[in-house]
Design a protein around this motif. Structure first.
Motif, PDB file in Angstrom:
ATOM      1  N   ARG A 495      -4.252 142.005  49.398  1.00  0.00           N
ATOM      2  CA  ARG A 495      -5.168 141.550  48.357  1.00  0.00           C
ATOM      3  C   ARG A 495      -6.072 142.673  47.855  1.00  0.00           C
ATOM      4  N   GLU A 496      -6.507 143.535  48.735  1.00  0.00           N
ATOM      5  CA  GLU A 496      -7.388 144.631  48.320  1.00  0.00           C
ATOM      6  C   GLU A 496      -6.691 145.540  47.309  1.00  0.00           C
ATOM      7  N   TRP A 497      -5.410 145.804  47.546  1.00  0.00           N
ATOM      8  CA  TRP A 497      -4.620 146.659  46.644  1.00  0.00           C
ATOM      9  C   TRP A 497      -4.460 145.980  45.280  1.00  0.00           C
ATOM     10  N   HIS A 498      -4.237 144.677  45.312  1.00  0.00           N
ATOM     11  CA  HIS A 498      -4.129 143.914  44.065  1.00  0.00           C
ATOM     12  C   HIS A 498      -5.454 143.938  43.308  1.00  0.00           C
ATOM     13  N   ASP A 499      -6.529 143.622  44.003  1.00  0.00           N
ATOM     14  CA  ASP A 499      -7.836 143.563  43.350  1.00  0.00           C
ATOM     15  C   ASP A 499      -8.241 144.912  42.754  1.00  0.00           C
ATOM     16  N   ALA A 500      -7.796 145.988  43.369  1.00  0.00           N
ATOM     17  CA  ALA A 500      -8.154 147.321  42.887  1.00  0.00           C
ATOM     18  C   ALA A 500      -7.463 147.673  41.578  1.00  0.00           C
ATOM     19  N   GLY A 501      -6.555 146.802  41.114  1.00  0.00           N
ATOM     20  CA  GLY A 501      -5.844 147.094  39.877  1.00  0.00           C
ATOM     21  C   GLY A 501      -5.862 145.956  38.879  1.00  0.00           C
ATOM     22  N   ARG A 502      -6.849 145.088  38.968  1.00  0.00           N
ATOM     23  CA  ARG A 502      -6.921 143.992  37.991  1.00  0.00           C
ATOM     24  C   ARG A 502      -8.334 143.859  37.436  1.00  0.00           C
ATOM     25  N   LEU A 503      -8.451 143.060  36.368  1.00  0.00           N
ATOM     26  CA  LEU A 503      -9.723 142.806  35.704  1.00  0.00           C
ATOM     27  C   LEU A 503     -10.417 144.128  35.348  1.00  0.00           C
ATOM     28  N   GLN A 504     -11.654 144.302  35.763  1.00  0.00           N
ATOM     29  CA  GLN A 504     -12.382 145.519  35.393  1.00  0.00           C
ATOM     30  C   GLN A 504     -11.802 146.771  36.063  1.00  0.00           C
ATOM     31  N   ASN A 505     -10.916 146.588  37.018  1.00  0.00           N
ATOM     32  CA  ASN A 505     -10.288 147.727  37.707  1.00  0.00           C
ATOM     33  C   ASN A 505      -8.920 148.081  37.137  1.00  0.00           C
ATOM     34  N   LYS A 506      -8.536 147.495  36.019  1.00  0.00           N
ATOM     35  CA  LYS A 506      -7.185 147.711  35.496  1.00  0.00           C
ATOM     36  C   LYS A 506      -6.907 149.177  35.182  1.00  0.00           C
ATOM     37  N   GLN A 507      -7.909 149.929  34.801  1.00  0.00           N
ATOM     38  CA  GLN A 507      -7.689 151.339  34.487  1.00  0.00           C
ATOM     39  C   GLN A 507      -7.150 152.101  35.696  1.00  0.00           C
ATOM     40  N   ASN A 508      -7.429 151.629  36.908  1.00  0.00           N
ATOM     41  CA  ASN A 508      -6.874 152.290  38.093  1.00  0.00           C
ATOM     42  C   ASN A 508      -5.353 152.325  38.052  1.00  0.00           C
ATOM     43  N   VAL A 509      -4.737 151.264  37.524  1.00  0.00           N
ATOM     44  CA  VAL A 509      -3.273 151.208  37.441  1.00  0.00           C
ATOM     45  C   VAL A 509      -2.765 152.334  36.556  1.00  0.00           C
ATOM     46  N   PHE A 510      -3.401 152.517  35.413  1.00  0.00           N
ATOM     47  CA  PHE A 510      -2.973 153.565  34.487  1.00  0.00           C
ATOM     48  C   PHE A 510      -3.246 154.950  35.075  1.00  0.00           C
ATOM     49  N   ASP A 511      -4.376 155.083  35.741  1.00  0.00           N
ATOM     50  CA  ASP A 511      -4.671 156.363  36.397  1.00  0.00           C
ATOM     51  C   ASP A 511      -3.628 156.678  37.464  1.00  0.00           C
ATOM     52  N   ASP A 512      -3.219 155.655  38.227  1.00  0.00           N
ATOM     53  CA  ASP A 512      -2.194 155.865  39.264  1.00  0.00           C
ATOM     54  C   ASP A 512      -0.881 156.342  38.647  1.00  0.00           C
ATOM     55  N   PHE A 513      -0.508 155.758  37.513  1.00  0.00           N
ATOM     56  CA  PHE A 513       0.770 156.102  36.880  1.00  0.00           C
ATOM     57  C   PHE A 513       0.708 157.498  36.262  1.00  0.00           C
ATOM     58  N   ILE A 514      -0.398 157.801  35.623  1.00  0.00           N
ATOM     59  CA  ILE A 514      -0.574 159.145  35.072  1.00  0.00           C
ATOM     60  C   ILE A 514      -0.556 160.182  36.189  1.00  0.00           C
ATOM     61  N   ALA A 515      -1.227 159.885  37.288  1.00  0.00           N
ATOM     62  CA  ALA A 515      -1.243 160.811  38.427  1.00  0.00           C
ATOM     63  C   ALA A 515       0.152 160.999  39.002  1.00  0.00           C
ATOM     64  N   ALA A 516       0.970 159.937  38.971  1.00  0.00           N
ATOM     65  CA  ALA A 516       2.358 160.065  39.434  1.00  0.00           C
ATOM     66  C   ALA A 516       3.114 161.070  38.579  1.00  0.00           C
ATOM     67  N   GLY A 517       2.935 160.973  37.254  1.00  0.00           N
ATOM     68  CA  GLY A 517       3.592 161.935  36.371  1.00  0.00           C
ATOM     69  C   GLY A 517       3.115 163.352  36.612  1.00  0.00           C
ATOM     70  N   GLU A 518       1.805 163.524  36.791  1.00  0.00           N
ATOM     71  CA  GLU A 518       1.266 164.860  37.056  1.00  0.00           C
ATOM     72  C   GLU A 518       1.791 165.406  38.381  1.00  0.00           C
ATOM     73  N   PHE A 519       1.899 164.541  39.385  1.00  0.00           N
ATOM     74  CA  PHE A 519       2.410 164.952  40.700  1.00  0.00           C
ATOM     75  C   PHE A 519       3.867 165.410  40.597  1.00  0.00           C
ATOM     76  N   LEU A 520       4.681 164.653  39.881  1.00  0.00           N
ATOM     77  CA  LEU A 520       6.099 165.006  39.746  1.00  0.00           C
ATOM     78  C   LEU A 520       6.278 166.361  39.077  1.00  0.00           C
ATOM     79  N   LYS A 521       5.402 166.682  38.156  1.00  0.00           N
ATOM     80  CA  LYS A 521       5.481 167.989  37.509  1.00  0.00           C
ATOM     81  C   LYS A 521       4.932 169.092  38.411  1.00  0.00           C
ATOM     82  N   ALA A 522       3.788 168.835  39.033  1.00  0.00           N
ATOM     83  CA  ALA A 522       3.172 169.852  39.891  1.00  0.00           C
ATOM     84  C   ALA A 522       4.055 170.207  41.082  1.00  0.00           C
ATOM     85  N   GLU A 523       4.787 169.209  41.598  1.00  0.00           N
ATOM     86  CA  GLU A 523       5.640 169.437  42.761  1.00  0.00           C
ATOM     87  C   GLU A 523       7.024 169.960  42.395  1.00  0.00           C
ATOM     88  N   GLY A 524       7.274 170.165  41.117  1.00  0.00           N
ATOM     89  CA  GLY A 524       8.557 170.697  40.695  1.00  0.00           C
ATOM     90  C   GLY A 524       9.703 169.701  40.786  1.00  0.00           C
TER      91      GLY A 524
END
Length: 687
Positions: A495-524
């Motif tokens: 539940r904590e993981w869910h709550d961290a990505g909904r309602l006023q925390n929804k931007q965390n989901v987008f930040d997580d996805f953007i960070a995934a893209g940055e990680f894939l590039k940084a790690e080659g």
């Protein structure tokens, strides 16, 4: 890149006021149903023509189509339901448009075709949806899904003779089918009847549970449970294995639900409220006499097992299995034990417990992956489950709880060198430092930066776990890398993981996805210009939002059946159910948050956008196609660079369930060819 000549999309002067803010909606007219609006139908046809002409130019498209066809051509089987002496299971032998329902006399008997929906329509778009066999195995009630819609028509078949009875139940939607023990009828959920032509846009008001007695007209069906004072609730019913109780789950659309109980031994079937609030999740594992075993996240964010004693006037709860390290994903009372499936870093761990909560050992799985679909009787040592992973096609296992041994009951043979695929799990930091897991799948010999397809969802407590996908294999075989990010908003860590990505925390989901893209590039893992992103439904919203926020990060974007207008999603079909994750556009604080990421409202002229191929379907009554229509019209009208920004609109297909195999292959061909073109993946025929 020569500029594409997009169809001209008419703009209208529509402006809405939200708590002192004015918001333009110039493509409001595209919300209309194409089946009833000639202007929208013409726009759809024009967009599909431009898209089809472009897709026809993509290199490697026919290679991918042929390979996808070969990869889908393998047997797909569900875990069986044992009813009496009979076993019922669905199976697609390969390239049939729809799975077929089979019955088998005994575990090792011969399969017999019971229901073959492939003969129901010329285009294969009429599907067998929910189905349930009676407790004694003499009848099957089954739901017919037409053209991908969420609406169902329920029919009944006599198993021995194969005769379809005259019974016909209409207006079922968001329903299960649950038989009473003596086989005299079944429970289901439905909405009030709609006027002709209104079903495709109908909302969720008035859902109720009914009982249908065999051999009677629907007009005689017994109303069992409704909430006229709260018309926006959904109600789904489940009968206990012993046939004593019917448990009714009521929810406003969140993961949380209330519970009511019907004692089927009583004459009046009056529902008894067990849980009246919507603060927690509750799900039945089974019962012994007057004791229910339930999964809940009350005082246990990752889930625990409680026993509920129904003997007294007030329900009494007792903790049985405490919260564990893993997230309790599902479970069932089998062989006198509790068999529980936990998610540990998005991978399944199957554990056994005595009914008093004493640990009874683990069920060893064939590898790192996902297991579920637990089937069996509470007092029978025989259990069935399915196992799958990125490099393991879905296989049905038969498990003996007495001996602890598992054996294969049904396994597909696939034309893939599975040993050539390698799966890694990595953890990367998001913007706020949160560690987010991600699966990375590639061909063993692909060691350097390669075109990468990044997939995400991040919502509604839905977990992404390892599973076998012919489409993903086709991409990996060509030398591409697959990455699946387990974003906040999902259920991977409770539940904590869910709550961290909904309602006023929804931007965390987008930040997580953007960070995934940055990680894939940084790690080659991927090339600087070689990253494509994909997501469907809430994942389509994800893709649309991050493209607006970081258009420079991605080479291609594949938003499917996405929620793109965050100010009006609650006005269509079941959209009101999603306010638990998104917030309510009728609330000032929620509107301010929704406007920060709504894909339709945040397109950034002057930025070079990735190539976009959005997908939707003309009969999607879950996320109506107007979301994608408006979004793509706005993108095409904006100055966002020379790459193509296209929409592919399927006919007679809904949100995904029931889509025929040939339509699936055709759509996946286009998506993979498009992603390959813009990430630089060279597609070659494989020997």
């Amino acid at each position: 890149m020569p500029a594409l000549a997009y169809p001209k999309t008419r703009r209208v002067d529509v402006v809405d006021a939200y708590f002192g803010m004015t918001v333009a909606d110039p493509y409001r007219w595209l919300e209309s149903d194409a089946a009833r609006d000639a202007d929208v139908a013409a726009w759809v046809a024009a967009q599909n023509t431009v898209t089809a002409d472009y897709l026809a130019t993509l290199p490697g498209r026919e290679v991918l189509r042929n390979r996808l066809t070969a990869l889908f051509d393998h047997e797909q089987v569900t875990a069986p339901h044992k009813r009496g002496t009979r076993l019922f299971h669905a199976r697609n032998p390969g390239l049939k448009n729809q799975p077929i329902l089979f019955v088998r006399e005994g575990v090792d008997g011969e399969d017999r075709v019971l229901i073959d929906p492939n003969a129901w329509s010329a285009d294969g778009a009429t599907a067998l949806a929910e189905w349930a066999a009676s407790k004694d195995g003499t009848h099957v009630a089954y739901a017919v899904q037409e053209g991908g819609t969420d609406w169902r028509t329920i029919r009944v078949l006599h198993v021995e003779s194969g005769t379809v009875l005259d019974d016909r139940v209409e207006w079922a939607r968001f329903t299960g089918i649950s038989w009473v023990k003596d086989g005299s009828g079944f429970f289901y959920s439905r909405f009030p009847a709609r006027q002709p032509g209104a079903a495709s846009t109908a909302g969720i008001s008035g859902h109720a549970v009914y009982f249908h007695a065999l051999g009677t007209a629907q007009a005689e069906d017994r109303l069992v449970h409704a909430t006229p004072d709260h018309l926006g609730l959904l109600h789904v019913v489940e009968v206990t294995d012993d046939g004593r109780y019917a448990l009714i789950y009521s929810t406003p659309g969140a993961t949380q639900n209330a519970l009511s109980l019907v004692d089927l031994a009583s004459q009046d079937w009056a529902p008894r409220a067990l849980i009246e609030n919507f603060d927690n999740q509750w799900a039945l594992l089974g019962n012994t006499d007057e004791t229910l075993f339930l999964i809940t996240d009350r005082d246990a964010g990752r889930g625990k097992i409680v026993a509920l004693d129904l003997a007294g006037e007030a329900p009494a709860f007792t903790d049985v299995v405490a919260e564990q390290e893993g997230v309790l994903n599902q479970g069932k009372l089998l062989g006198g034990e509790l068999v529980l499936a936990y998610l540990l870093d998005a991978k399944t761990d199957l554990q056994r417990f005595e009914r008093d909560g004493t640990p009874a050992g683990a069920i060893e799985l064939p590898g790192i992956g996902a297991a579920g679909g637990l089937r069996g009787d509470p007092d029978d040592d025989e259990m069935f489950y399915v196992f799958t992973s990125f490099n393991a096609p879905t296989t049905v296992y038969r498990h003996d709880l007495a001996t602890g041994e598992s054996s294969i009951w049904a396994a597909p043979r696939v034309n893939v060198d599975l040993d050539a695929l390698i799966v890694d799990q990595r953890f990367y930091p998001s913007k706020d430092g949160t560690a987010v897991p991600m699966f990375i799948v590639r061909r063993r010999d692909v060691t350097g930066p390669a075109p990468t397809l990044l997939y995400g969802y991040g919502g509604f407590s839905i977990s992404l776990f390892p599973f076998y996908s012919p489409a993903q294999v086709a991409w990996i075989e060509q030398g591409g890398v697959l990455a699946i990010a387990n974003l906040r908003g999902g259920g991977e860590y409770g539940r904590e993981w869910h709550d961290a990505g909904r309602l006023q925390n929804k931007q965390n989901v987008f930040d997580d996805f953007i960070a995934a893209g940055e990680f894939l590039k940084a790690e080659g893992v991927t090339r600087p210009d070689g990253l494509a992103i994909q997501g469907e439904s809430n994942g389509g919203l994800l893709v649309g939002a991050v493209v607006n926020q970081r258009p420079d990060l991605f080479a291609a974007a594949l938003p499917g059946v996405g929620v793109m207008d965050m100010l009006r999603f609650n006005r269509f079909t079941g959209g009101q159910l999603w306010t638990s994750d998104y917030g309510d556009p009728a609330n000032e604080a929620d509107v301010g948050n929704l406007l920060t990421y709504s894909p339709y409202h945040n397109i950034r002229p002057g930025q070079d956008y990735p190539a976009i191929l959005a997908t939707t379907a003309d009969t999607d009554d879950r996320v109506v196609p107007g979301h994608t229509f408006k979004y793509i019209a706005a993108v095409q009208a904006a100055d966002v660079g020379p790459r193509p920004h296209l929409v592919r609109i399927e006919s007679r297909a809904g949100h995904g369930a029931g889509k025929p195999t040939d339509k699936i292959i055709a759509e996946l061909t286009d998506l993979l060819a498009f992603a390959a073109r813009w990430t630089g993946l060279e597609v070659e025929a494989k020997a």
